[in-house]
Design a protein around this motif. Structure first.
Motif, mmCIF file in Angstrom:
data_model
loop_
_atom_site.group_PDB
_atom_site.id
_atom_site.type_symbol
_atom_site.label_atom_id
_atom_site.label_comp_id
_atom_site.label_asym_id
_atom_site.label_seq_id
_atom_site.Cartn_x
_atom_site.Cartn_y
_atom_site.Cartn_z
ATOM 1 N N HIS A 124 31.785 39.538 62.007
ATOM 2 C CA HIS A 124 30.685 39.193 62.810
ATOM 3 C C HIS A 124 30.266 40.942 63.488
ATOM 4 O O HIS A 124 31.220 41.414 63.950
ATOM 5 N N VAL B 244 28.550 41.300 66.047
ATOM 6 C CA VAL B 244 28.607 41.362 67.390
ATOM 7 C C VAL B 244 29.536 40.157 67.690
ATOM 8 O O VAL B 244 29.723 39.116 66.792
ATOM 9 N N ASN B 245 30.011 39.696 68.942
ATOM 10 C CA ASN B 245 30.747 38.888 69.137
ATOM 11 C C ASN B 245 29.792 37.328 69.421
ATOM 12 O O ASN B 245 28.886 37.643 70.303
ATOM 13 N N LEU B 246 29.967 36.530 68.790
ATOM 14 C CA LEU B 246 29.201 35.227 68.676
ATOM 15 C C LEU B 246 29.646 34.019 69.533
ATOM 16 O O LEU B 246 28.949 33.064 69.696
ATOM 17 N N GLY C 3 32.421 28.978 67.986
ATOM 18 C CA GLY C 3 31.827 27.906 67.303
ATOM 19 C C GLY C 3 30.909 28.582 66.202
ATOM 20 O O GLY C 3 30.936 28.013 64.753
ATOM 21 N N ALA C 4 30.200 29.682 66.485
ATOM 22 C CA ALA C 4 29.547 30.325 65.490
ATOM 23 C C ALA C 4 30.591 30.867 64.384
ATOM 24 O O ALA C 4 30.265 30.785 63.233
ATOM 25 N N ALA C 5 31.699 31.412 64.643
ATOM 26 C CA ALA C 5 32.728 31.663 63.696
ATOM 27 C C ALA C 5 33.078 30.769 62.627
ATOM 28 O O ALA C 5 33.252 31.001 61.649
ATOM 29 N N GLN D 104 31.329 28.038 61.818
ATOM 30 C CA GLN D 104 30.107 27.911 60.854
ATOM 31 C C GLN D 104 29.941 29.263 59.907
ATOM 32 O O GLN D 104 29.864 28.840 58.874
ATOM 33 N N THR D 105 30.353 30.320 59.979
ATOM 34 C CA THR D 105 30.224 31.420 59.317
ATOM 35 C C THR D 105 31.368 31.279 58.191
ATOM 36 O O THR D 105 31.019 31.491 57.040
ATOM 37 N N ASP E 22 30.452 28.598 55.768
ATOM 38 C CA ASP E 22 29.204 29.136 54.720
ATOM 39 C C ASP E 22 29.917 29.997 53.943
ATOM 40 O O ASP E 22 29.624 29.971 52.465
ATOM 41 N N ILE F 233 26.792 23.646 62.769
ATOM 42 C CA ILE F 233 27.251 24.128 64.292
ATOM 43 C C ILE F 233 26.431 25.062 64.996
ATOM 44 O O ILE F 233 26.054 25.959 64.452
ATOM 45 N N THR F 234 26.055 24.619 66.289
ATOM 46 C CA THR F 234 24.791 25.405 66.921
ATOM 47 C C THR F 234 25.541 25.860 67.978
ATOM 48 O O THR F 234 25.035 26.583 68.676
ATOM 49 N N ASN G 131 27.638 27.899 70.058
ATOM 50 C CA ASN G 131 28.521 29.175 69.673
ATOM 51 C C ASN G 131 29.928 29.175 70.542
ATOM 52 O O ASN G 131 30.653 29.479 70.356
ATOM 53 N N ASN H 65 20.059 31.421 69.042
ATOM 54 C CA ASN H 65 20.268 30.946 67.637
ATOM 55 C C ASN H 65 19.777 31.560 66.463
ATOM 56 O O ASN H 65 20.557 31.972 65.595
ATOM 57 N N THR I 240 22.019 34.596 66.207
ATOM 58 C CA THR I 240 23.475 34.138 65.471
ATOM 59 C C THR I 240 23.148 34.011 64.071
ATOM 60 O O THR I 240 23.908 34.748 63.157
ATOM 61 N N ARG J 47 25.128 36.290 61.144
ATOM 62 C CA ARG J 47 25.898 35.927 60.215
ATOM 63 C C ARG J 47 25.516 36.019 59.121
ATOM 64 O O ARG J 47 26.592 36.441 58.030
ATOM 65 N N ALA K 181 27.076 39.558 58.200
ATOM 66 C CA ALA K 181 28.569 39.340 58.150
ATOM 67 C C ALA K 181 28.783 38.995 56.808
ATOM 68 O O ALA K 181 29.610 39.351 56.115
ATOM 69 N N LEU K 182 28.233 37.770 56.066
ATOM 70 C CA LEU K 182 28.387 37.257 54.935
ATOM 71 C C LEU K 182 28.098 38.283 53.702
ATOM 72 O O LEU K 182 28.665 38.182 52.581
#
Lengths: 228, 137
Positions: free
Chosen positions: A58, A60-62, A65-67, A69-70, A73, A168-169, A171, B94, B97, B101, B104-105
């Motif tokens: 990432h 930036v730090n999110l 939860g965000a991690a 979801q990443t 994906d 997941i929303t 974060n 949101n 984020t 993401r 990052a991906l």
């Protein structure tokens, strides 16, 4: 069983001291490990990479939860992936527990296996922590229509069909309850998602206790859940 | 008994704010917000010209002083501001984020693909310290 159809998703934030061992121990059984580095400042990402994990960074730090979801994906882009395991970076989870949970999900009658600290006596948690986690799971059960014994456990095994439908929303910390809520509301081909719980052993080391979430976090989790 | 008037108005105000939380960012919502702001500005000008107006309104709805009425109004307005800001901030978060993401991906090769070759490293600068600062005197 070479577990090529399994991916471990590991949210990673400032765990350089332990992540190398965690990745190496996991990869002995599960070759596919992806760490989502959530903006660590201590070189965690490099340590994880050296230990053989794929590292998604990432910018930036999110938040955890965000991690997660990443991570979902990322692993969904692997067509061979059938099962996703969410696994903590701090060494609290046991690879053996994951093997048992995978055996359970491979039987084919459930699509999700949640890890639970409270199904056997192996996990040694303080009374206060127990009370707080009980309160959290009572709240989660009441609001999501699921029946679990431990809602805030980071160890889960999800079938691909479930992981692909999660979004997941939350974060920060409330993502555990959010995952449970989404699974409870999910319909796959018109059917509810079948889930099971397996007893897991959470290892509270001095290291994890020093880093551990303070119980004040529970207040924040509840607040985040109520004011979505 | 005269309190009932202001209580009703306040309850309606709080409920209106709560309802505002639930409606989307439609054209209508934005237009309403702008009209409300204009009305507020007009009323502010009016109350500068005629400070007594607050006391008159306060007396009309059954509050002792105009200052109390202003305080009540501020509480409702502040609550509305907090609610709208909270919502706006969450939506912004949101988007942010999703953007992070995506970045990052995009930076990692997909499973089963090989990593793109790294660009050649730049030539290393000489490490000797023979370079003198110009015009050292």
């Amino acid at each position: 069983m070479d577990n090529a159809d399994v991916w471990l998703v590991v949210p990673l934030y400032n765990e350089a001291a332990v992540i190398g061992d965690v990745v190496r121990r996991s990869r002995a059984t599960f070759p596919n490990v992806v760490c989502i580095d959530d903006g660590s400042k201590d070189g965690s990402a490099e340590v994880a990479e050296a230990a053989g994990a794929v590292v998604v960074r990432h910018p930036v730090n999110l938040g955890q939860g965000a991690a997660l979801q990443t991570g979902f994906d990322y692993v969904l882009s692997d067509p061979r992936m059938r099962y996703v395991v969410t696994f903590d970076a701090d060494g609290q989870h046991q690879v053996h527990d994951v093997e048992v949970m995978l055996g359970r999900i491979r039987a084919g009658d459930v699509q999700v296996v949640f890890g639970s600290r409270f199904l056997d006596g192996r996990t040694d948690a303080s009374l206060l922590k127990r009370l707080v986690l009980r309160a959290a799971v009572t709240y989660t059960n009441a609001t999501t229509g699921t029946r679990l014994t431990d809602a805030h456990n980071g160890l889960r095994v999800l079938h691909r069909d479930v992981a692909s439908r999660l979004q997941i929303t939350q974060n920060r910390m409330a993502h555990a309850s959010e995952i449970v809520a989404q699974i409870g509301a999910m319909r796959i081909g018109g059917h509810r998602v079948a889930y099971a719980e397996e007893p897991v052993h959470i290892l509270y080391t001095d290291y994890s206790r020093a880093k551990g979430q303070s119980l004040w976090n529970t207040v924040n989790i509840l607040a985040e859940l109520i004011w979505r | 008994m005269r309190q009932l008037g202001i209580q009703l108005i306040l309850i309606v105000g709080v409920l209106a704010v709560a309802w505002r939380l639930l409606i989307s960012y439609g054209q209508k919502a934005i237009a309403l917000r702008r009209l409300g702001l204009l009305a507020l500005a007009a009323f502010a000008v009016w109350s500068i010209l005629d400070p007594q107006i607050w006391n008159e309104i306060a007396g009309f709805v059954g509050i002792g002083r105009g200052a109390d009425l202003i305080l009540y109004g501020l509480v409702v307005a502040f609550f509305g501001f907090v609610a709208t800001t909270f919502r706006r901030f969450r939506d912004l978060n949101n988007r942010y984020t999703r953007l992070a993401r995506r970045i990052a991906l995009d930076e990692v090769p997909r499973p089963g693909q090989v990593a793109p070759p790294l660009p050649p490293a730049p030539p290393t600068p000489p490490t000797t310290s023979t370079v003198k600062a110009a015009d050292a005197d």
